[in-house]
Design a protein around this motif. Structure first.
Motif: not given
Lengths: 216, 216
Positions: B34-46
């Protein structure tokens, strides 16, 4: 109901998801009967109790086929592909099948639902700007994906479910005045596909319920 | 990349579409990274350029598998079902397969996109009411359909992709305070499914990126 009875498509000429099913039927050479569900007239015929017994989701298309009623266009398309002879709408290679489904779902889950009639009716006055926003957002993602997967058509050189999803979505984009020059691959594929007979006979301008002032 | 390299899931603990893929991997017994893509942090890492090269749609899940990158959870699920041994996530019977896809698409195209993060961020202050509206609209349609198709699970007595879509959508419904007592069949199926190991290990409360105050 006998399995060889003609399928009945409950649809609407301008519904992009109904058009998907019409293209699939045309590509497979499947004869069918159409029942018009006018999404505008009488406040929307999809809202009647009678139609809710066909599709509780109050949407077209809904297809009666082989004794069952199927809603959701991609489920219908894959069902006829799995049960009817003729052109295959999904490639045999699992990776290509996955790419076809990825592109189809990007459109069917990532773009179309956000400019669906029941959503933009809730949005109200800003509906054109809203629809443009989400179509542009989706096409910006789809363009580089198609650059990698496309040959003559969306995935390689065979027509597939991805092409069936693409053309009606571009038709919607044009209705909402999206500038298609931003998406040269999508534009090229759409132009190529619109030359094909199955896409022409199924076009919104050529349906039994197309109003006289919109037909070709 | 060798075909027997472990797949890499780019996901987020609370993303319902990432959860779908986690359930499928667990049901099939597929090990993955798993690689986490934090959808909230840093304005959304996605939204980073780096992640856009993985998925131009700026969404999770995205899965690197067998040398290709696949986005769209149902495309991933059907790909692993077609290429890996173990429990079948789609039934062999074409009509049942079609019903599984219909239920999956009703959720994946008819409900989830309307309460997706990038949509409700655009809606703003009314986002809870908006999400409730569209989840309720979808569940009102899904309840009578499931009454007809369900056995122990969504379609008959075998776990399928439809179940994989249902449970994460109910989780979202609960987050948006939808009253699940209106939907007894959905509620019963969800409760049954949550008892199954594959649904437990994949649950948002049990992921590597689950915040400490949310874990079970």
């Amino acid at each position: 109901m006998a399995a060889n009875t003609k399928p009945v498509l409950h649809g609407y000429f301008r519904s992009s998801c109904s058009w998907r099913v019409r293209i699939a039927f045309a590509l497979k050479g499947i004869e069918y009967d159409q029942v018009t569900v006018n999404l505008i007239k009488d406040g929307g015929q999809q809202r009647t109790q009678e139609f809710q017994s066909v599709n509780p989701m109050q949407q077209v298309p809904a297809v009666e086929i082989d004794g069952i009623t199927l809603c959701q266009s991609l489920a219908v398309i894959q069902y006829v592909d799995e049960t009817r002879p003729g052109a295959k709408l999904l490639p045999a290679d699992p990776k290509k099948r996955a790419q076809v489904r990825m592109i189809s779902d990007l459109i069917a889950s990532g773009i179309q639902p956000l400019q669906n009639l029941y959503v933009i009716q809730k949005i109200g006055a800003d509906k054109v700007q809203w629809s443009q926003h989400f179509i542009d957002r989706g096409f910006k993602a789809l363009e580089p994906i198609l650059k990698q997967t496309a040959g003559k058509y969306c995935v390689g050189d065979e027509i597939s479910m991805a092409d069936i999803c693409l053309v009606p979505q571009v038709y919607n984009a044009e209705r909402f005045k999206v500038n298609m020059d931003q998406y040269p691959t999508i534009k090229r594929l759409n132009q190529t596909l619109l030359e094909i007979e199955a896409f022409k006979v199924s076009h919104p301008s050529n349906q039994p319920d197309t109003p006289a002032d919109m037909s070709a």
